[in-house]
Design a protein around this motif. Structure first.
Motif, mmCIF file in Angstrom:
data_model
loop_
_atom_site.group_PDB
_atom_site.id
_atom_site.type_symbol
_atom_site.label_atom_id
_atom_site.label_comp_id
_atom_site.label_asym_id
_atom_site.label_seq_id
_atom_site.Cartn_x
_atom_site.Cartn_y
_atom_site.Cartn_z
ATOM 1 N N ARG A 76 37.579 26.545 38.261
ATOM 2 C CA ARG A 76 37.556 25.087 38.107
ATOM 3 C C ARG A 76 36.407 24.665 37.204
ATOM 4 N NH1 ARG A 76 38.495 26.042 43.248
ATOM 5 N NH2 ARG A 76 40.467 25.250 44.115
ATOM 6 N N ASP A 77 36.693 23.709 36.324
ATOM 7 C CA ASP A 77 35.614 23.007 35.631
ATOM 8 C C ASP A 77 35.928 21.514 35.688
ATOM 9 O OD1 ASP A 77 37.539 22.468 33.725
ATOM 10 O OD2 ASP A 77 36.701 23.816 32.214
ATOM 11 N N GLU A 78 35.181 20.698 34.933
ATOM 12 C CA GLU A 78 35.395 19.241 35.021
ATOM 13 C C GLU A 78 36.790 18.853 34.544
ATOM 14 O OE1 GLU A 78 32.152 17.739 32.792
ATOM 15 O OE2 GLU A 78 30.661 18.291 34.313
ATOM 16 N N ALA A 79 37.382 19.683 33.676
ATOM 17 C CA ALA A 79 38.697 19.336 33.103
ATOM 18 C C ALA A 79 39.851 19.687 34.031
ATOM 19 C CB ALA A 79 38.883 20.035 31.757
ATOM 20 N N GLY A 80 39.626 20.592 34.968
ATOM 21 C CA GLY A 80 40.746 20.939 35.844
ATOM 22 C C GLY A 80 40.647 22.311 36.467
ATOM 23 N N GLU A 81 41.818 22.822 36.875
ATOM 24 C CA GLU A 81 41.907 24.102 37.559
ATOM 25 C C GLU A 81 42.680 25.115 36.728
ATOM 26 O OE1 GLU A 81 41.891 22.910 42.287
ATOM 27 O OE2 GLU A 81 43.675 23.839 41.417
ATOM 28 N N TYR A 82 42.306 26.375 36.860
ATOM 29 C CA TYR A 82 42.975 27.454 36.144
ATOM 30 C C TYR A 82 43.229 28.570 37.157
ATOM 31 C CZ TYR A 82 40.397 24.700 32.790
ATOM 32 O OH TYR A 82 39.868 23.636 32.100
ATOM 33 N N ALA A 83 44.503 28.762 37.527
ATOM 34 C CA ALA A 83 44.836 29.756 38.546
ATOM 35 C C ALA A 83 45.389 31.023 37.892
ATOM 36 C CB ALA A 83 45.857 29.183 39.522
ATOM 37 N N PHE A 84 45.052 32.154 38.476
ATOM 38 C CA PHE A 84 45.472 33.461 37.973
ATOM 39 C C PHE A 84 46.026 34.271 39.145
ATOM 40 C CE2 PHE A 84 42.014 31.816 35.469
ATOM 41 C CZ PHE A 84 42.412 32.026 34.158
ATOM 42 N N ARG A 85 47.095 35.016 38.879
ATOM 43 C CA ARG A 85 47.672 35.820 39.963
ATOM 44 C C ARG A 85 48.275 37.118 39.418
ATOM 45 N NH1 ARG A 85 53.463 35.173 39.745
ATOM 46 N NH2 ARG A 85 53.548 36.661 41.458
ATOM 47 N N GLY A 86 48.459 38.064 40.334
ATOM 48 C CA GLY A 86 49.090 39.312 39.944
ATOM 49 C C GLY A 86 49.287 40.220 41.136
ATOM 50 N N VAL A 87 49.838 41.411 40.845
ATOM 51 C CA VAL A 87 50.049 42.433 41.872
ATOM 52 C C VAL A 87 49.400 43.736 41.406
ATOM 53 C CG1 VAL A 87 52.139 41.486 42.931
ATOM 54 C CG2 VAL A 87 52.353 42.891 40.890
ATOM 55 N N PHE A 88 49.012 44.551 42.371
ATOM 56 C CA PHE A 88 48.390 45.842 42.063
ATOM 57 C C PHE A 88 49.468 46.933 42.067
ATOM 58 C CE2 PHE A 88 44.852 43.316 43.737
ATOM 59 C CZ PHE A 88 43.879 43.541 42.777
ATOM 60 N N HIS A 89 49.722 47.501 40.902
ATOM 61 C CA HIS A 89 50.712 48.585 40.778
ATOM 62 C C HIS A 89 50.132 49.901 41.309
ATOM 63 C CE1 HIS A 89 53.907 50.952 38.715
ATOM 64 N NE2 HIS A 89 52.931 51.825 38.563
ATOM 65 N N THR A 90 48.894 50.191 40.954
ATOM 66 C CA THR A 90 48.216 51.415 41.404
ATOM 67 C C THR A 90 46.740 51.119 41.644
ATOM 68 O OG1 THR A 90 49.638 52.900 40.101
ATOM 69 C CG2 THR A 90 47.497 53.773 40.757
ATOM 70 N N VAL A 91 46.233 51.531 42.795
ATOM 71 C CA VAL A 91 44.780 51.509 43.026
ATOM 72 C C VAL A 91 44.375 52.878 43.539
ATOM 73 C CG1 VAL A 91 42.871 50.463 44.297
ATOM 74 C CG2 VAL A 91 44.754 49.022 43.501
ATOM 75 N N GLU A 92 43.616 53.602 42.731
ATOM 76 C CA GLU A 92 43.064 54.904 43.137
ATOM 77 C C GLU A 92 41.550 54.726 43.248
ATOM 78 O OE1 GLU A 92 43.986 58.303 40.672
ATOM 79 O OE2 GLU A 92 46.085 57.712 40.529
ATOM 80 N N PRO A 93 41.030 54.688 44.477
ATOM 81 C CA PRO A 93 39.607 54.404 44.668
ATOM 82 C C PRO A 93 38.703 55.220 43.742
ATOM 83 C CG PRO A 93 40.698 54.413 46.771
ATOM 84 C CD PRO A 93 41.734 54.823 45.762
ATOM 85 N N ASP A 94 37.731 54.542 43.166
ATOM 86 C CA ASP A 94 36.690 55.126 42.306
ATOM 87 C C ASP A 94 37.205 55.572 40.936
ATOM 88 O OD1 ASP A 94 35.360 54.747 44.671
ATOM 89 O OD2 ASP A 94 35.224 56.875 45.157
ATOM 90 N N LYS A 95 38.487 55.344 40.650
ATOM 91 C CA LYS A 95 39.059 55.890 39.418
ATOM 92 C C LYS A 95 39.890 54.923 38.588
ATOM 93 C CE LYS A 95 39.515 60.732 40.692
ATOM 94 N NZ LYS A 95 40.428 61.681 41.323
ATOM 95 N N LEU A 96 40.830 54.258 39.213
ATOM 96 C CA LEU A 96 41.904 53.623 38.445
ATOM 97 C C LEU A 96 42.454 52.396 39.167
ATOM 98 C CD1 LEU A 96 44.121 53.897 36.161
ATOM 99 C CD2 LEU A 96 45.400 55.300 37.794
ATOM 100 N N ILE A 97 42.623 51.298 38.402
ATOM 101 C CA ILE A 97 43.358 50.135 38.904
ATOM 102 C C ILE A 97 44.345 49.694 37.810
ATOM 103 C CG2 ILE A 97 43.248 47.718 39.661
ATOM 104 C CD1 ILE A 97 40.480 48.243 40.795
ATOM 105 N N ILE A 98 45.634 49.644 38.157
ATOM 106 C CA ILE A 98 46.645 49.106 37.254
ATOM 107 C C ILE A 98 47.251 47.885 37.934
ATOM 108 C CG2 ILE A 98 48.803 49.541 36.002
ATOM 109 C CD1 ILE A 98 48.121 52.537 36.024
#
Lengths: 156, 156
Positions: free
Chosen positions: B67-89
């Motif tokens: 958020r800033d004075e002009a408005g809101e900006y929302a972002f979303r997604g899903v995690f295809h792969t999460v390998e701890p300490d190595k990789l996030i897709i």
């Protein structure tokens, strides 16, 4: 039956598939989102297929396996957006090329005579896109689209 | 502190971000996967941020709002792969440009002096990539990387 058009411009990571079907968007969506029908249309006809998971809703996941005499080919991904009768955005990974994940956007648009299926696949590199084409992508896509048309004809 | 390198070759839908941190891959992964720390590093410093969801595991989803004075900006997604300490897709969508979904691949690699953070973002078109660059992407990325370095310094 209108033919399948595959567009893969040289030097880009994009593949686009377009096909018109004599059906409503709702009829087509019902088939492409149905776990029990995945093995009836997705992929080349000559392969055996098994579906482990196919939860076609926003936040859901899928995994299916194709088999021939040479071995197994597993594919998996997650659904980023599923808007019934309109839109599916999902990831796509061939587990034989781990980490090379595509994003695919399927839109279904009503036309005067039926529905226009359009799918864009975006690969993580031009090279991975080209490898996918060389692996026989066109045959698999053409079979999938023809099998969808046959299923729609059966259902109506 | 080694600086952030942003690479966005003209005429492609790709953006690559590279940064070295004086930390272990496990220390860096702990921060980038922690829901409670997202607002401490992700995005430009001057924006207020709220996290609605941040479930950094394979099949999980996220949504956050700047958020800033002009408005809101929302972002979303899903995690295809999460390998701890190595990789996030993961997928990435700015809700102000619905349907323009990127795929992002983050790798963490140990180096002689710490960890190399690398993230590739793939946009659905060259045009959407260029719009993202013009919207001030570089400022947001540089702030995010500097804020990560500051958090790592605080934790150690």
């Amino acid at each position: 039956m209108t033919g399948t058009v595959i567009n893969a411009p040289a030097g880009t990571p994009f593949v686009e598939v377009t096909r018109e079907f004599a059906a409503t968007p709702a009829q087509l969506f019902k088939i492409v989102s149905d776990r029990d029908l995945v093995t009836e249309w997705l992929g080349p006809r000559e392969l055996d297929a098994t579906v482990e998971e196919y939860d076609a809703r926003t936040g859901g996941a899928y995994r299916y396996i194709h088999r021939d005499e040479a071995g197994e080919y597993a594919f998996r991904g997650v659904f980023h957006t599923v808007e019934p009768d309109k839109l599916i955005i999902q990831t796509f990974e061939f587990e034989g090329a781990p980490g090379q994940v595509c994003i695919e956007k399927m839109t279904l648009e009503p036309t005067a005579t039926g529905v226009r299926f359009h799918q864009q696949s975006v690969f993580p590199s031009v090279e991975s896109r080209d490898q996918f084409i060389e692996s026989g992508m066109e045959h698999g896509i053409n079979d999938s689209m023809d099998r969808l048309a046959e299923l729609l004809a059966k259902e109506s």
